[in-house]
Design an enzyme around this catalytic site. Structure first.
Site, PDB file in Angstrom:
ATOM      1  N   ILE A  60      12.737 -44.001 -32.064  1.00 40.36           N
ATOM      2  CA  ILE A  60      12.578 -43.499 -29.995  1.00 40.36           C
ATOM      3  C   ILE A  60      11.656 -42.181 -29.976  1.00 40.36           C
ATOM      4  CG2 ILE A  60      14.365 -42.871 -27.805  1.00 40.36           C
ATOM      5  CD1 ILE A  60      15.699 -44.634 -30.474  1.00 40.36           C
ATOM      6  N   CYS A  61      10.651 -42.254 -28.840  1.00 40.56           N
ATOM      7  CA  CYS A  61      10.036 -41.046 -28.961  1.00 40.56           C
ATOM      8  C   CYS A  61       9.123 -41.102 -30.039  1.00 40.56           C
ATOM      9  CB  CYS A  61      10.852 -40.142 -27.872  1.00 40.56           C
ATOM     10  SG  CYS A  61       9.333 -38.953 -27.180  1.00 40.56           S
ATOM     11  N   THR A  62       9.780 -39.075 -30.854  1.00 43.31           N
ATOM     12  CA  THR A  62       8.925 -38.093 -31.954  1.00 43.31           C
ATOM     13  C   THR A  62       9.388 -38.664 -32.478  1.00 43.31           C
ATOM     14  OG1 THR A  62      10.384 -36.517 -31.546  1.00 43.31           O
ATOM     15  CG2 THR A  62       8.141 -36.334 -30.684  1.00 43.31           C
TER      16      THR A  62
END
Length: 317
Positions: free
Chosen positions: A98-100
């Site tokens: 998720i994301c970074t």
């Protein structure tokens, strides 16, 4: 789900709520939070997160998720997180970030030879660190085989919905999305950017007042003359303001806001005719011309292509 000090709380809570809501509707997910040591962690906003287990002792999960944080695009990923990710991924049926969180997968070598995405602001950094991966800076989420990566923060909800649909089909997933009051899902191939977010916001309060007016009601009467009346200026002056601030015309800005709304309406299952009316286009043909110009797809073709998250064949490209 792998968590650690500094993790973004929404990266954890958003997907967890999707799986939890799916359970209420008949699924049977068990959500387990793990950290490298098994100790509790503190999120990026200071809220403490209770951890269930250590990564090394967690049995093989069906799905391994790693949440993101602001720190790792700026600094190297520590060895304990790399090892935790590698250990869990080696046992999991599918792996997702998720994301970074993609930076942790990348540091563990889990994105090598794969297509991936992350938050658009740091996609260039992920590409620099993961030269063996093909980083797409615009996709909301990407599937490559059994590896999934997603863009910033709320895109983790889109990814979780896609995983639920893969497991339980579109009907249950649609009910989850309705219960959480989110789109069924923005499909992975769509851009991270909506029309109002492309480029910097207007510096001028006058132009910002008009763009806010359009965004709040895309279907309203936004002819050049009507918009100029809101500022008590001439249509020519308003056009000059838009050109100077946004490098576009008021009419094109209105059109792109309506285009963005139309994509969302088609994603939700509205017919093309309904969508044209709800998004504020004068008629279906005017909407169709915009879709063909921007996407080289008709609205109907767009809806067929993006109405479901089951696009494994595209994720392999």
């Amino acid at each position: 789900m792998l968590v650690y000090d500094g993790v973004k709380l929404l990266d954890v809570a958003g997907p967890a709520e999707v799986f939890g809501e799916a359970n209420r509707l008949g699924a049977d997910y068990t959500i387990v939070l793990v950290s490298p040591t098994g100790g509790d962690v503190t999120s990026s906003i200071g809220i403490r997160i209770a951890v269930d287990d250590a990564a090394a002792t967690e049995p093989a999960p069906d799905t391994f998720l790693v949440a993101g944080a602001d720190i790792y695009p700026r600094t190297p990923v520590p060895r304990d997180l790399v090892e935790a990710a590698r250990t869990l991924a080696g046992r999991a049926g599918r792996v997702a970030s998720i994301c970074t969180g993609a930076f942790i997968l990348g540091a563990a070598g889990l994105l090598d030879g794969k297509r991936a995405t992350t938050h658009w602001k740091v996609a260039h950094e992920l590409a620099a660190r993961c030269r063996a991966s093909r980083v797409d800076p615009e996709a909301i989420y990407v599937r490559d085989g059994t590896t999934y990566t997603s863009a910033g923060v709320t895109a983790g909800i889109d990814l979780a919905l896609a995983l639920v649909e893969e497991d339980h089909g579109p009907d249950l997933t649609r009910d989850v999305a309705r219960a959480l009051v989110v789109y069924l899902q923005r499909s992975g191939g769509q851009s991270q950017f909506s029309a109002p977010l492309q480029g910097p916001p207007p510096r001028s309060p006058a132009v910002r007042r008009i763009t806010d007016l359009i965004t709040a009601n895309p279907g309203g009467n936004h002819s050049l003359g009507e918009l100029a009346k809101h500022l008590n200026v001439s249509p020519r002056h308003l056009t000059r303001l838009f050109h100077d601030e946004l490098s576009t015309t008021p009419a094109r800005h209105v059109e792109m806001i309506r285009f963005d709304m139309a994509k969302a309406l088609l994603d939700q299952g509205h017919t093309a005719t309904q969508t044209a009316s709800l998004a504020g286009f004068p008629n279906y043909e005017s909407m169709r011309r915009v879709f063909v110009r921007e996407l080289s797809l008709s609205p109907a073709a767009y809806q067929r292509r993006f109405s479901t998250a089951r696009r494994a064949d595209e994720g392999q490209q």
